[in-house]
Structure formats: structure tokens, C-alpha cells
Design a protein around this motif. Structure first.
Motif, mmCIF file in Angstrom:
data_model
loop_
_atom_site.group_PDB
_atom_site.id
_atom_site.type_symbol
_atom_site.label_atom_id
_atom_site.label_comp_id
_atom_site.label_asym_id
_atom_site.label_seq_id
_atom_site.Cartn_x
_atom_site.Cartn_y
_atom_site.Cartn_z
ATOM 1 N N THR A 49 17.269 48.521 33.122
ATOM 2 C CA THR A 49 19.002 48.367 33.097
ATOM 3 C C THR A 49 19.183 47.456 34.168
ATOM 4 O O THR A 49 18.539 47.613 35.189
ATOM 5 C CB THR A 49 19.558 49.968 33.202
ATOM 6 N N ASP A 50 20.304 46.637 33.670
ATOM 7 C CA ASP A 50 20.544 45.656 34.699
ATOM 8 C C ASP A 50 21.589 46.335 35.951
ATOM 9 O O ASP A 50 22.269 47.658 35.649
ATOM 10 C CB ASP A 50 21.482 44.674 34.109
ATOM 11 N N CYS A 51 21.601 46.112 37.215
ATOM 12 C CA CYS A 51 22.503 46.587 38.038
ATOM 13 C C CYS A 51 23.995 46.675 37.857
ATOM 14 O O CYS A 51 24.421 45.524 37.500
ATOM 15 C CB CYS A 51 22.273 46.091 39.475
ATOM 16 N N PRO A 52 24.699 47.311 37.927
ATOM 17 C CA PRO A 52 26.228 47.184 37.988
ATOM 18 C C PRO A 52 26.736 46.307 38.601
ATOM 19 O O PRO A 52 26.396 46.171 39.844
ATOM 20 C CB PRO A 52 26.569 48.849 37.913
ATOM 21 N N PRO A 53 27.887 45.720 38.239
ATOM 22 C CA PRO A 53 28.541 44.644 39.060
ATOM 23 C C PRO A 53 29.390 45.442 40.303
ATOM 24 O O PRO A 53 29.659 46.647 40.048
ATOM 25 C CB PRO A 53 29.289 44.262 37.951
ATOM 26 N N ARG A 54 29.502 44.740 41.225
ATOM 27 C CA ARG A 54 30.330 45.139 42.570
ATOM 28 C C ARG A 54 31.705 45.402 41.848
ATOM 29 O O ARG A 54 32.370 44.579 41.143
ATOM 30 C CB ARG A 54 30.280 44.252 43.543
ATOM 31 N N ALA A 55 32.267 46.373 42.185
ATOM 32 C CA ALA A 55 33.750 46.819 42.145
ATOM 33 C C ALA A 55 34.789 45.725 42.894
ATOM 34 O O ALA A 55 35.679 45.381 41.822
ATOM 35 C CB ALA A 55 34.225 47.880 42.584
ATOM 36 N N GLY A 56 34.364 45.281 43.706
ATOM 37 C CA GLY A 56 35.071 44.032 44.329
ATOM 38 C C GLY A 56 36.496 44.625 44.967
ATOM 39 O O GLY A 56 37.702 44.039 44.930
ATOM 40 N N SER A 57 36.696 46.057 45.588
ATOM 41 C CA SER A 57 37.999 46.435 45.784
ATOM 42 C C SER A 57 38.447 45.649 46.958
ATOM 43 O O SER A 57 39.766 45.635 47.359
ATOM 44 C CB SER A 57 37.957 47.861 45.924
ATOM 45 N N THR A 58 37.562 45.213 47.946
ATOM 46 C CA THR A 58 37.963 44.520 49.112
ATOM 47 C C THR A 58 37.954 43.148 49.111
ATOM 48 O O THR A 58 38.125 42.391 50.149
ATOM 49 C CB THR A 58 37.339 45.103 50.431
ATOM 50 N N ARG A 59 37.633 42.640 47.871
ATOM 51 C CA ARG A 59 37.481 41.168 47.699
ATOM 52 C C ARG A 59 38.908 40.211 47.793
ATOM 53 O O ARG A 59 39.729 40.779 47.278
ATOM 54 C CB ARG A 59 36.918 40.841 46.215
ATOM 55 N N VAL A 60 38.898 39.367 48.662
ATOM 56 C CA VAL A 60 39.872 38.677 48.866
ATOM 57 C C VAL A 60 40.537 37.895 47.602
ATOM 58 O O VAL A 60 39.644 37.414 46.946
ATOM 59 C CB VAL A 60 39.846 37.642 50.110
ATOM 60 N N ARG A 61 41.760 38.075 47.164
ATOM 61 C CA ARG A 61 42.512 37.387 45.983
ATOM 62 C C ARG A 61 43.187 36.198 46.487
ATOM 63 O O ARG A 61 43.868 36.258 47.237
ATOM 64 C CB ARG A 61 43.290 38.379 45.308
ATOM 65 N N CYS A 62 42.971 35.108 46.244
ATOM 66 C CA CYS A 62 43.492 33.886 46.506
ATOM 67 C C CYS A 62 45.164 34.009 46.131
ATOM 68 O O CYS A 62 45.379 34.276 45.063
ATOM 69 C CB CYS A 62 42.943 32.637 45.769
ATOM 70 N N PRO A 63 45.866 33.825 47.254
ATOM 71 C CA PRO A 63 47.193 34.016 46.755
ATOM 72 C C PRO A 63 47.918 32.636 46.001
ATOM 73 O O PRO A 63 47.254 31.373 46.054
ATOM 74 C CB PRO A 63 47.898 33.901 48.239
ATOM 75 N N GLN A 64 48.693 33.171 45.010
ATOM 76 C CA GLN A 64 49.186 31.984 44.396
ATOM 77 C C GLN A 64 50.553 31.419 44.828
ATOM 78 O O GLN A 64 50.954 31.778 46.072
ATOM 79 C CB GLN A 64 49.596 32.682 43.061
ATOM 80 N N PRO A 65 50.709 30.078 44.491
ATOM 81 C CA PRO A 65 51.934 29.266 45.204
ATOM 82 C C PRO A 65 53.169 30.076 45.002
ATOM 83 O O PRO A 65 53.566 30.827 43.909
ATOM 84 C CB PRO A 65 51.898 27.883 44.379
ATOM 85 N N THR A 66 53.980 29.962 46.134
ATOM 86 C CA THR A 66 55.017 31.117 46.199
ATOM 87 C C THR A 66 56.295 30.241 45.982
ATOM 88 O O THR A 66 56.439 29.255 46.168
ATOM 89 C CB THR A 66 55.247 31.749 47.656
ATOM 90 N N LEU A 67 57.310 31.164 45.666
ATOM 91 C CA LEU A 67 58.705 30.453 45.287
ATOM 92 C C LEU A 67 59.324 30.180 46.503
ATOM 93 O O LEU A 67 59.941 29.362 46.705
ATOM 94 C CB LEU A 67 59.585 31.556 44.620
#
Length: 248
Positions: free
Chosen positions: A42-60
Motif C-alpha cells: 500500500t502507498d503511504c498516505p499523503p500529508r494532511a498539510g494542516s500547517t502548510r502555508v497557503r499563498c495569499p490571494q491579491p487583496t481588495l
């Protein structure tokens, strides 16, 4: 590739030795029908990524600043840089400008980050602005939640500082935030224990109030202190490891 008993095998792939014979293992998904077959792994389960940085979208906020829609300008003086408002404090429309400044908490580039953070501080202190903050609280939840969901340490620190100032800026603001704990606290629960263990060394981030774990603890204590009688049970529901600062 290697040869054993006249057969070719790729030793980089998972393999199994059985009765003097090497058989390659096929990688399959876990909890599938194929995982019960022979010569599979069986393949290893993927990382949950709960602390992975999300790139902020352009703001208003950036768009409005580039178009010159804010009545502000930068002022260089002997104490450093500050904001000069081109309108009187009692003329500011808090329903329009304050959510935009909170939208700018996701900015990390100059001058957008400076104007957003300094603008929030000024609007909390200018004139009778604190009395105008309470009706705007529901409009601040979305930009605060989006800033927290970036998981970016730099943005998290700034947002927590702004949230602390929001709680104490006027009466009843802490109580007005209680219905929105389910939107604000999940990310705080993830980073609550994010502390640096340096042993007997000095952590200068505590002196500068840049430790995320300590900032979250301070914010939760302010939420409980100013949130009224229902604050603790709502915090405990979202963050089970939190201990009351009032009851203890």
C-alpha cells in the motif's frame, strides 16, 4: 537493474524475497480491493498539510490603495513613519474603511502592509472611533478568517495582534465575537502549541511578542475575559486543550 537466477529486476522498486525468488511489489492505494492481492504494497498516505502555508490571494485593499481611494498619506517625522489622515476622524466611514484595512492584513509587501496595520491602529484610537467599531464586527470576520487561513507565520502574528486590539478597543466587542468562534478558532487550535524549545537559551521572540504559541494563548485569554459568560465553553468546544484563565 540487476540479474538474479537469470531474471531482471529493478532494485529501486519494492521487492519481496520468497523461496529463493525475487518478486517486485506493486504499489496500490490503501483500503482498496487491490491491497488484498499478492505481491502488492500500500502507498503511504499523503500529508494532511494542516500547517502548510497557503499563498495569499491579491487583496481588495491593494487595489483600492493603488487607485488612491484611501484618505491617507505617509508622514515622515522624527519618530519614524506614520499615517496622516486627510479627513477628520468623525468623518471616517468605519463600515467602508475598517473591513478594507483588515483585508490588508494579508499583505506582506511595502507599503501595503504598513498602511494596513497602521490604519487599523489609528482607526481604533482616532476620535470616537471605538464607539463605531462594534457595529462593524460582523464585517471583519471574513478578512480575519482569510488572513488566519493563510497559515503564514508573518501574517498570523500581525492578525493576532490586530485581533487582540479589536477585542479591547471598545466594550461589548469581545462578546460580539463569540458567535464567530467556529470560524476563527480552528487555525488557532492547529498552532496553539507551536513553541520553540531552546532549553536554557533565551528566546528573543517572547520579548518581541513574535512567538505564535504565546500570541494564541494571549488571544484566547482575552477572548475569555472579554467574551462574557459563554466565551469559555465556546473556546473549550473548539480548542479542548485550553484551560480557563478565570476559573483557575
Amino acid at each position: 537493474m540487476t540479474t538474479m537466477w537469470g531474471k531482471m529486476y529493478d532494485m529501486r522498486a519494492p521487492y519481496n524475497v520468497r523461496g529463493g525468488e525475487i518478486s517486485c511489489l506493486r504499489v496500490v492505494k490503501g483500503f482498496s480491493v487491490e491491497s488484498w492481492q499478492k505481491d502488492t504494497i500500500t502507498d503511504c498516505p499523503p500529508r494532511a498539510g494542516s500547517t502548510r502555508v497557503r499563498c495569499p490571494q491579491p487583496t481588495l485593499f491593494r487595489r483600492c490603495y493603488d487607485r488612491g481611494e484611501f484618505p491617507i498619506m505617509i508622514d515622515h517625522n522624527s519618530s519614524g513613519k506614520s499615517i496622516r489622515w486627510t479627513v477628520q476622524p468623525d468623518m471616517l466611514d468605519y463600515h467602508h474603511y475598517l473591513p478594507l484595512f483588515f483585508e490588508g492584513l494579508r499583505e506582506i509587501e511595502h507599503p501595503y502592509a504598513f498602511f494596513a496595520r497602521q490604519g487599523i491602529n489609528d482607526m481604533f484610537m482616532l476620535g470616537q472611533g471605538c464607539d463605531k467599531v462594534l457595529p462593524v464586527v460582523p464585517h471583519l470576520i471574513r478578512p480575519i478568517r482569510e488572513a488566519l487561513n493563510t497559515r503564514c507565520p508573518q501574517i498570523l502574528k500581525v492578525t493576532l495582534h490586530a485581533l487582540q486590539k479589536l477585542i479591547v478597543c471598545a466594550p461589548k466587542v469581545g462578546e460580539a465575537l463569540v458567535p464567530y468562534y467556529r470560524q476563527l478558532l480552528p487555525v488557532l487550535n492547529i498552532f496553539k502549541n507551536k513553541n520553540v524549545n531552546l532549553g536554557d537559551e533565551i528566546e528573543y521572540g517572547q520579548y518581541k511578542r513574535e512567538n505564535i504559541g504565546d500570541l494564541i494563548q494571549e488571544t484566547l485569554e482575552l477572548m475569555e475575559t472579554y467574551g462574557g459568560e459563554d466565551a469559555f465553553i465556546n473556546i473549550k468546544y473548539m480548542i479542548p486543550t485550553y484551560e480557563s484563565v478565570i476559573l483557575n
